[in-house]
Design an enzyme around this catalytic site. Structure first.
Site, mmCIF file in Angstrom:
data_model
loop_
_atom_site.group_PDB
_atom_site.id
_atom_site.type_symbol
_atom_site.label_atom_id
_atom_site.label_comp_id
_atom_site.label_asym_id
_atom_site.label_seq_id
_atom_site.Cartn_x
_atom_site.Cartn_y
_atom_site.Cartn_z
ATOM 1 N N THR A 135 54.148 -9.060 17.194
ATOM 2 C CA THR A 135 54.402 -10.134 16.226
ATOM 3 C C THR A 135 53.121 -10.512 15.475
ATOM 4 O O THR A 135 52.014 -10.370 16.011
ATOM 5 C CB THR A 135 54.945 -11.381 16.969
ATOM 6 N N ASP A 136 53.295 -11.029 14.269
ATOM 7 C CA ASP A 136 52.135 -11.514 13.507
ATOM 8 C C ASP A 136 51.496 -12.742 14.163
ATOM 9 O O ASP A 136 50.362 -13.106 13.848
ATOM 10 C CB ASP A 136 52.525 -11.834 12.049
ATOM 11 N N GLU A 137 52.229 -13.366 15.108
ATOM 12 C CA GLU A 137 51.702 -14.600 15.710
ATOM 13 C C GLU A 137 50.442 -14.349 16.532
ATOM 14 O O GLU A 137 49.698 -15.281 16.819
ATOM 15 C CB GLU A 137 52.787 -15.296 16.546
ATOM 16 N N TYR A 160 53.349 -18.062 24.129
ATOM 17 C CA TYR A 160 54.115 -16.889 23.659
ATOM 18 C C TYR A 160 53.183 -15.893 22.977
ATOM 19 O O TYR A 160 53.124 -14.714 23.347
ATOM 20 C CB TYR A 160 55.227 -17.331 22.693
ATOM 21 N N LYS A 164 51.976 -12.080 24.018
ATOM 22 C CA LYS A 164 52.203 -10.889 23.171
ATOM 23 C C LYS A 164 50.866 -10.191 22.891
ATOM 24 O O LYS A 164 50.773 -8.964 22.953
ATOM 25 C CB LYS A 164 52.891 -11.276 21.850
HETATM 26 P P1 NAD Z 1 65.310 -12.103 21.786
HETATM 27 O O1 NAD Z 1 64.812 -13.227 22.613
HETATM 28 O O2 NAD Z 1 66.478 -12.321 20.889
HETATM 29 O O3 NAD Z 1 65.697 -10.879 22.746
HETATM 30 C C1 NAD Z 1 64.930 -10.502 23.841
HETATM 31 C C2 NAD Z 1 65.768 -9.564 24.705
HETATM 32 O O4 NAD Z 1 64.963 -9.140 25.817
HETATM 33 C C3 NAD Z 1 67.017 -10.208 25.291
HETATM 34 O O5 NAD Z 1 68.122 -9.329 25.157
HETATM 35 C C4 NAD Z 1 66.662 -10.428 26.756
HETATM 36 O O6 NAD Z 1 67.792 -10.370 27.615
HETATM 37 C C5 NAD Z 1 65.724 -9.252 26.998
HETATM 38 N N1 NAD Z 1 64.822 -9.503 28.133
HETATM 39 C C6 NAD Z 1 64.089 -10.617 28.375
HETATM 40 N N2 NAD Z 1 63.391 -10.466 29.518
HETATM 41 C C7 NAD Z 1 63.661 -9.221 29.976
HETATM 42 C C8 NAD Z 1 63.241 -8.481 31.104
HETATM 43 N N3 NAD Z 1 62.369 -9.006 31.990
HETATM 44 N N4 NAD Z 1 63.717 -7.229 31.277
HETATM 45 C C9 NAD Z 1 64.602 -6.707 30.399
HETATM 46 N N5 NAD Z 1 65.046 -7.362 29.311
HETATM 47 C C10 NAD Z 1 64.580 -8.604 29.117
HETATM 48 O O7 NAD Z 1 64.052 -11.583 20.991
HETATM 49 P P2 NAD Z 1 63.937 -10.973 19.520
HETATM 50 O O8 NAD Z 1 63.803 -12.070 18.555
HETATM 51 O O9 NAD Z 1 65.003 -9.958 19.341
HETATM 52 O O10 NAD Z 1 62.528 -10.254 19.623
HETATM 53 C C11 NAD Z 1 62.421 -8.916 20.096
HETATM 54 C C12 NAD Z 1 60.969 -8.502 20.100
HETATM 55 O O11 NAD Z 1 60.434 -8.584 18.783
HETATM 56 C C13 NAD Z 1 60.069 -9.391 20.974
HETATM 57 O O12 NAD Z 1 59.155 -8.567 21.631
HETATM 58 C C14 NAD Z 1 59.383 -10.312 19.978
HETATM 59 O O13 NAD Z 1 58.116 -10.699 20.451
HETATM 60 C C15 NAD Z 1 59.277 -9.407 18.773
HETATM 61 N N6 NAD Z 1 59.268 -10.089 17.451
HETATM 62 C C16 NAD Z 1 60.230 -11.004 17.146
HETATM 63 C C17 NAD Z 1 60.225 -11.604 15.879
HETATM 64 C C18 NAD Z 1 61.302 -12.583 15.474
HETATM 65 O O14 NAD Z 1 61.216 -13.167 14.398
HETATM 66 N N7 NAD Z 1 62.364 -12.779 16.264
HETATM 67 C C19 NAD Z 1 59.235 -11.269 14.947
HETATM 68 C C20 NAD Z 1 58.262 -10.324 15.309
HETATM 69 C C21 NAD Z 1 58.312 -9.736 16.556
HETATM 70 P P1 TYD Z 2 60.896 -20.517 15.139
HETATM 71 O O1 TYD Z 2 62.214 -20.033 14.609
HETATM 72 O O2 TYD Z 2 60.858 -21.085 16.514
HETATM 73 O O3 TYD Z 2 59.883 -19.302 14.992
HETATM 74 P P2 TYD Z 2 58.268 -19.258 15.214
HETATM 75 O O4 TYD Z 2 57.813 -20.531 15.775
HETATM 76 O O5 TYD Z 2 58.127 -18.138 16.200
HETATM 77 O O6 TYD Z 2 57.697 -18.952 13.874
HETATM 78 O O7 TYD Z 2 60.334 -21.614 14.153
HETATM 79 C C1 TYD Z 2 60.089 -21.329 12.795
HETATM 80 C C2 TYD Z 2 59.447 -22.543 12.187
HETATM 81 O O8 TYD Z 2 60.395 -23.619 12.165
HETATM 82 C C3 TYD Z 2 58.248 -23.061 12.967
HETATM 83 O O9 TYD Z 2 57.265 -23.548 12.051
HETATM 84 C C4 TYD Z 2 58.805 -24.208 13.781
HETATM 85 C C5 TYD Z 2 59.897 -24.763 12.889
HETATM 86 N N1 TYD Z 2 61.073 -25.353 13.576
HETATM 87 C C6 TYD Z 2 61.495 -26.635 13.249
HETATM 88 O O10 TYD Z 2 60.907 -27.327 12.391
HETATM 89 N N2 TYD Z 2 62.597 -27.130 13.891
HETATM 90 C C7 TYD Z 2 63.268 -26.415 14.847
HETATM 91 O O11 TYD Z 2 64.251 -26.925 15.419
HETATM 92 C C8 TYD Z 2 62.808 -25.104 15.174
HETATM 93 C C9 TYD Z 2 63.513 -24.276 16.213
HETATM 94 C C10 TYD Z 2 61.715 -24.607 14.492
#
Ligand code: NAD
Ligand code: TYD
Length: 351
Positions: A135-137, A160, A164
């Protein structure tokens, strides 16, 4: 026929990736290993569960025996590691599980893949790759100008993003030490179908439809760089096939929006489309998130120049597609926002 071990394939991006890949290729096999935590949902994969090129394994990525068994049963060519604890707010209240899953789980996968792929000193079987989805975070927070490049120093702030970044460094170490074939991708915030409604966009849609207050952290002016999930899947596919070994690729489409802009866009669309009672009156400013990163913004020059990746979905179209998907899949939302979710939600927002 290449075999992919996709971890976390029942989550938001993982399930979109499984669909994307099985739609695109008929000559691949996908093994999806997922623990089915609160974020994992096999409903996301209903359409592929009978596909002969797909297999689901319910297991924890930290479990050595379970992962070794999969490598013994299948000739894995690619590991695509999505499995993670992924929500910043949960990491603030319960950091330890983030270390266990994200750091120890990733290291376990790297280690078992290495044992199975290594054929000599620094020599790995041909054509193998471990792609770690990050992630970019991990880069921390930007000021008003500038973007994250792959050379931006890691400066994670939340448990988090720290977990990562730690898992990224383990993947890097396996490349630097053992010459293991790896790539790391760092994507900006994704949105689209199947996202759990603890994240901003599905949370806002869900609250609007339930006529519930929308909690806006701080001043609502934090900025995220939004990418439609399919564009992320496409980028991962490109990196698996053509990414230079050991390299990091940033993924993002220059789509920066403040949180309040996102919230108002969704409210206005639902107001016209669904119900005139959905108005900005639902917006409720609440206490800021601890350590809240102000701005994320990706510079995607490297992946564009090296691999020809470009996002296809403009935010204006992607957000409508996304809202429409949630409107057409109310049952999915009802099932996932069960009692456990309500408990979490009440604990988080109704203290
Ligand atoms: P999500 O939380 O929707 O899904 C995570 C999945 O991992 C779930 O299906 C969960 O059951 C599974 N999981 C959790 N712990 C586990 C374990 N110990 N063993 C096996 N499976 C397990 O997450 P997401 O939003 O789909 O993100 C997926 C990946 O992409 C993550 O690594 C996250 O850091 C990365 N990512 C997410 C975003 C975003 O905007 N959502 C952006 C950049 C990167
Ligand atoms: P989020 O979807 O949790 O993603 P991330 O924190 O990983 O970027 O949140 C996106 C942005 O929205 C973040 O700046 C936090 C804000 N946010 C709210 O203001 N209210 C909410 O209820 C949530 C879940 C997020």
């Amino acid at each position: 026929m290449k075999t992919y071990l996709v971890t976390g394939g029942a989550g938001f991006i993982g399930s979109n990736f499984v669909h994307y890949m099985l739609n695109k290729y008929s000559d691949i096999k996908i093994i999806n290993v997922d623990l089915l935590t609160y974020a994992g949902n096999l409903e996301n994969l209903k359409e592929v569960e009978n596909n002969p090129n797909y297999r689901f394994v319910n297991a924890d990525i930290t479990n050595k025996d379970a992962i070794e068994r999969i490598f013994a049963e299948e000739e894995i060519d690619f590991v695509v590691n999505f499995a993670a604890e992924s929500h910043v707010d949960r990491s603030i209240s319960d950091p330890e599980i983030f270390v266990k899953t994200n750091v120890i789980g990733t290291t376990n996968l790297l280690n078992i893949a290495k044992h199975n792929w290594l054929i000599g000193d620094d020599e790995f079987k041909e054509g193998k790759k471990f792609l770690h989805v990050s992630t970019d975070e991990v880069y921390g927070s930007l000021g008003e100008t500038g973007f994250f490049t792959e050379d931006t120093p890691l400066d994670p702030h939340s448990p988090y993003s720290a977990s990562k970044a730690s898992s990224d460094l383990m993947a890097k170490a396996y490349h630097d030490t053992y010459k293991m074939p790896i790539n790391i991708t760092r994507c900006s915030n994704n949105y689209g179908p199947y996202q759990f409604p603890e994240k901003l966009i599905p949370l806002v849609i869900n609250n609007c439809l339930n006529n519930t207050d929308i909690p806006v952290y701080g001043d609502g002016l934090n900025i995220r760089d939004w990418l439609y999930v399919e564009d992320h899947c496409k980028a991962i596919d490109m990196v698996i096939n053509n990414g230079r070994l050991g390299e990091v690729y940033n993924i993002g489409g220059h789509n920066e929006r403040t949180n309040i802009q996102i919230i108002k866009t969704i409210i206005n669309y639902l107001n016209e489309k669904v119900n005139g009672n959905i108005t900005e009156d639902l917006i409720k400013y609440v206490k800021d998130r601890k350590g809240h990163d102000r701005r994320y913004g990706i510079d995607p020059t490297k992946i564009t120049n090296e691999l020809g990746w470009e996002p296809e979905t403009k935010f204006e179209d992607g957000i409508i597609k996304t809202i429409e998907w949630y409107l057409s899949n109310k049952e999915w939302m009802e099932n996932i926002t069960n009692e456990t979710y309500q408990e979490y939600y009440n604990k988080t927002y109704n203290k």
